[in-house]
Design a protein around this motif. Structure first.
Motif, PDB file in Angstrom:
ATOM      1  N   MET A   1      27.323  -6.644 -35.155  1.00  0.00           N
ATOM      2  CA  MET A   1      27.018  -7.531 -34.210  1.00  0.00           C
ATOM      3  C   MET A   1      27.342  -7.003 -32.841  1.00  0.00           C
ATOM      4  O   MET A   1      28.417  -6.744 -32.345  1.00  0.00           O
ATOM      5  N   ASP A   2      26.279  -6.868 -31.821  1.00  0.00           N
ATOM      6  CA  ASP A   2      26.567  -6.480 -30.239  1.00  0.00           C
ATOM      7  C   ASP A   2      26.861  -7.439 -29.585  1.00  0.00           C
ATOM      8  O   ASP A   2      26.001  -8.555 -29.597  1.00  0.00           O
ATOM      9  N   ILE A   3      27.926  -7.569 -29.010  1.00  0.00           N
ATOM     10  CA  ILE A   3      28.290  -8.606 -27.828  1.00  0.00           C
ATOM     11  C   ILE A   3      27.103  -8.745 -26.695  1.00  0.00           C
ATOM     12  O   ILE A   3      26.919  -9.784 -26.256  1.00  0.00           O
ATOM     13  N   LEU A   4      27.288  -7.500 -26.261  1.00  0.00           N
ATOM     14  CA  LEU A   4      26.270  -7.563 -24.844  1.00  0.00           C
ATOM     15  C   LEU A   4      24.885  -7.400 -25.341  1.00  0.00           C
ATOM     16  O   LEU A   4      24.508  -6.518 -25.841  1.00  0.00           O
ATOM     17  N   LYS A   5      24.190  -8.505 -24.942  1.00  0.00           N
ATOM     18  CA  LYS A   5      22.703  -8.593 -25.440  1.00  0.00           C
ATOM     19  C   LYS A   5      21.896  -7.961 -24.359  1.00  0.00           C
ATOM     20  O   LYS A   5      21.018  -6.674 -24.602  1.00  0.00           O
ATOM     21  N   GLN A   6      21.810  -8.060 -22.965  1.00  0.00           N
ATOM     22  CA  GLN A   6      21.262  -7.622 -21.938  1.00  0.00           C
ATOM     23  C   GLN A   6      21.906  -7.835 -20.514  1.00  0.00           C
ATOM     24  O   GLN A   6      22.602  -9.107 -20.335  1.00  0.00           O
ATOM     25  N   PRO A   7      21.768  -7.080 -19.512  1.00  0.00           N
ATOM     26  CA  PRO A   7      22.220  -7.476 -18.141  1.00  0.00           C
ATOM     27  C   PRO A   7      21.231  -8.355 -17.621  1.00  0.00           C
ATOM     28  O   PRO A   7      20.007  -8.301 -17.766  1.00  0.00           O
ATOM     29  N   ILE A   8      21.842  -9.167 -16.801  1.00  0.00           N
ATOM     30  CA  ILE A   8      21.025  -9.841 -15.831  1.00  0.00           C
ATOM     31  C   ILE A   8      20.609  -9.313 -14.471  1.00  0.00           C
ATOM     32  O   ILE A   8      21.321  -8.937 -13.618  1.00  0.00           O
ATOM     33  N   ILE A   9      19.296  -9.344 -14.109  1.00  0.00           N
ATOM     34  CA  ILE A   9      18.858  -8.465 -13.287  1.00  0.00           C
ATOM     35  C   ILE A   9      17.972  -9.464 -12.371  1.00  0.00           C
ATOM     36  O   ILE A   9      16.586  -9.484 -12.835  1.00  0.00           O
ATOM     37  N   THR A  10      18.555 -10.348 -11.470  1.00  0.00           N
ATOM     38  CA  THR A  10      17.865 -11.222 -10.501  1.00  0.00           C
ATOM     39  C   THR A  10      18.152 -10.948  -9.211  1.00  0.00           C
ATOM     40  O   THR A  10      19.299 -10.124  -8.803  1.00  0.00           O
ATOM     41  N   GLU A  11      17.747 -11.321  -8.120  1.00  0.00           N
ATOM     42  CA  GLU A  11      17.878 -11.215  -6.874  1.00  0.00           C
ATOM     43  C   GLU A  11      19.535 -11.951  -6.689  1.00  0.00           C
ATOM     44  O   GLU A  11      20.323 -11.145  -5.761  1.00  0.00           O
ATOM     45  N   LYS A  12      19.699 -13.185  -7.086  1.00  0.00           N
ATOM     46  CA  LYS A  12      21.093 -13.468  -6.808  1.00  0.00           C
ATOM     47  C   LYS A  12      22.318 -12.702  -7.535  1.00  0.00           C
ATOM     48  O   LYS A  12      23.388 -12.546  -6.729  1.00  0.00           O
ATOM     49  N   VAL A  13      21.907 -12.289  -8.720  1.00  0.00           N
ATOM     50  CA  VAL A  13      22.919 -11.444  -9.308  1.00  0.00           C
ATOM     51  C   VAL A  13      23.311  -9.892  -8.701  1.00  0.00           C
ATOM     52  O   VAL A  13      24.024  -9.536  -8.356  1.00  0.00           O
ATOM     53  N   SER A  14      22.037  -9.357  -8.313  1.00  0.00           N
ATOM     54  CA  SER A  14      21.913  -8.181  -7.458  1.00  0.00           C
ATOM     55  C   SER A  14      22.949  -8.373  -6.108  1.00  0.00           C
ATOM     56  O   SER A  14      23.380  -7.487  -5.848  1.00  0.00           O
ATOM     57  N   ALA A  15      22.790  -9.384  -5.487  1.00  0.00           N
ATOM     58  CA  ALA A  15      23.610  -9.642  -4.318  1.00  0.00           C
ATOM     59  C   ALA A  15      24.862  -9.718  -4.702  1.00  0.00           C
ATOM     60  O   ALA A  15      25.905  -9.242  -3.819  1.00  0.00           O
ATOM     61  N   MET A  16      25.241 -10.212  -5.747  1.00  0.00           N
ATOM     62  CA  MET A  16      26.571 -10.456  -6.328  1.00  0.00           C
ATOM     63  C   MET A  16      27.275  -8.904  -6.654  1.00  0.00           C
ATOM     64  O   MET A  16      28.502  -8.803  -6.721  1.00  0.00           O
ATOM     65  N   ASN A  17      26.480  -8.151  -7.086  1.00  0.00           N
ATOM     66  CA  ASN A  17      26.556  -6.899  -7.518  1.00  0.00           C
ATOM     67  C   ASN A  17      27.385  -6.054  -6.393  1.00  0.00           C
ATOM     68  O   ASN A  17      28.132  -5.036  -6.721  1.00  0.00           O
ATOM     69  N   GLU A  18      27.056  -6.146  -5.132  1.00  0.00           N
ATOM     70  CA  GLU A  18      27.701  -5.457  -3.973  1.00  0.00           C
ATOM     71  C   GLU A  18      29.140  -5.905  -4.032  1.00  0.00           C
ATOM     72  O   GLU A  18      30.136  -5.289  -3.325  1.00  0.00           O
ATOM     73  N   LYS A  19      29.596  -7.221  -4.514  1.00  0.00           N
ATOM     74  CA  LYS A  19      30.950  -7.631  -4.484  1.00  0.00           C
ATOM     75  C   LYS A  19      31.701  -7.356  -5.874  1.00  0.00           C
ATOM     76  O   LYS A  19      33.005  -7.742  -5.847  1.00  0.00           O
ATOM     77  N   GLY A  20      30.960  -6.625  -6.486  1.00  0.00           N
ATOM     78  CA  GLY A  20      31.659  -6.130  -7.811  1.00  0.00           C
ATOM     79  C   GLY A  20      31.603  -7.316  -8.942  1.00  0.00           C
ATOM     80  O   GLY A  20      32.483  -7.061 -10.082  1.00  0.00           O
ATOM     81  N   VAL A  21      30.638  -8.197  -9.111  1.00  0.00           N
ATOM     82  CA  VAL A  21      30.293  -8.905 -10.100  1.00  0.00           C
ATOM     83  C   VAL A  21      29.151  -8.902 -10.657  1.00  0.00           C
ATOM     84  O   VAL A  21      27.968  -8.642 -10.057  1.00  0.00           O
ATOM     85  N   TYR A  22      29.035  -8.629 -12.025  1.00  0.00           N
ATOM     86  CA  TYR A  22      28.005  -8.254 -12.747  1.00  0.00           C
ATOM     87  C   TYR A  22      27.540  -9.502 -13.770  1.00  0.00           C
ATOM     88  O   TYR A  22      28.305  -9.856 -14.420  1.00  0.00           O
ATOM     89  N   GLY A  23      26.209  -9.633 -14.070  1.00  0.00           N
ATOM     90  CA  GLY A  23      26.091 -10.589 -15.155  1.00  0.00           C
ATOM     91  C   GLY A  23      25.480 -10.025 -16.356  1.00  0.00           C
ATOM     92  O   GLY A  23      24.865  -9.062 -16.347  1.00  0.00           O
TER      93      GLY A  23
END
Length: 95
Positions: A1-23
């Motif tokens: 069973m794989d725990i991580l299914k898929q990354p979240i790639i939205t505008e809101k989460v992409s803006a959070m990626n600059e702060k080191g937060v990934y969904g």
């Protein structure tokens, strides 16, 4: 069973990626330590904190010519992972 299914790639989460937060969309039964180990093993980064959210299924109704079709969307669990300062996860590296 794989725990991580898929990354979240939205505008809101992409803006959070600059702060080191990934969904990520994760397995519904996954616990925070399991998610931390999976992210560190998969992407080779140091995880600082994890926030998880569970989303319930929503009722949807569609009207067609012959009948009314009712159903539900899928329920899922979302994890927001903060990595250590200087670590980066590159989702677009293989594209």
């Amino acid at each position: 069973m794989d725990i991580l299914k898929q990354p979240i790639i939205t505008e809101k989460v992409s803006a959070m990626n600059e702060k080191g937060v990934y969904g990520f969309i994760v397995e519904k039964t996954a616990k925070k330590p399991e998610i931390k180990n999976a992210v560190e093993k998969t992407y080779g980064v140091k995880v600082v904190s994890i926030r998880t959210m569970r989303y319930a299924a929503k009722s949807k109704t569609r009207y067609s010519k012959s009948q009314i079709v009712s159903g539900f969307t899928n329920s899922f669990k979302k994890a927001m992972v903060q990595v250590a300062e200087g670590d980066v996860i590159d989702f677009y590296g293989e594209v």
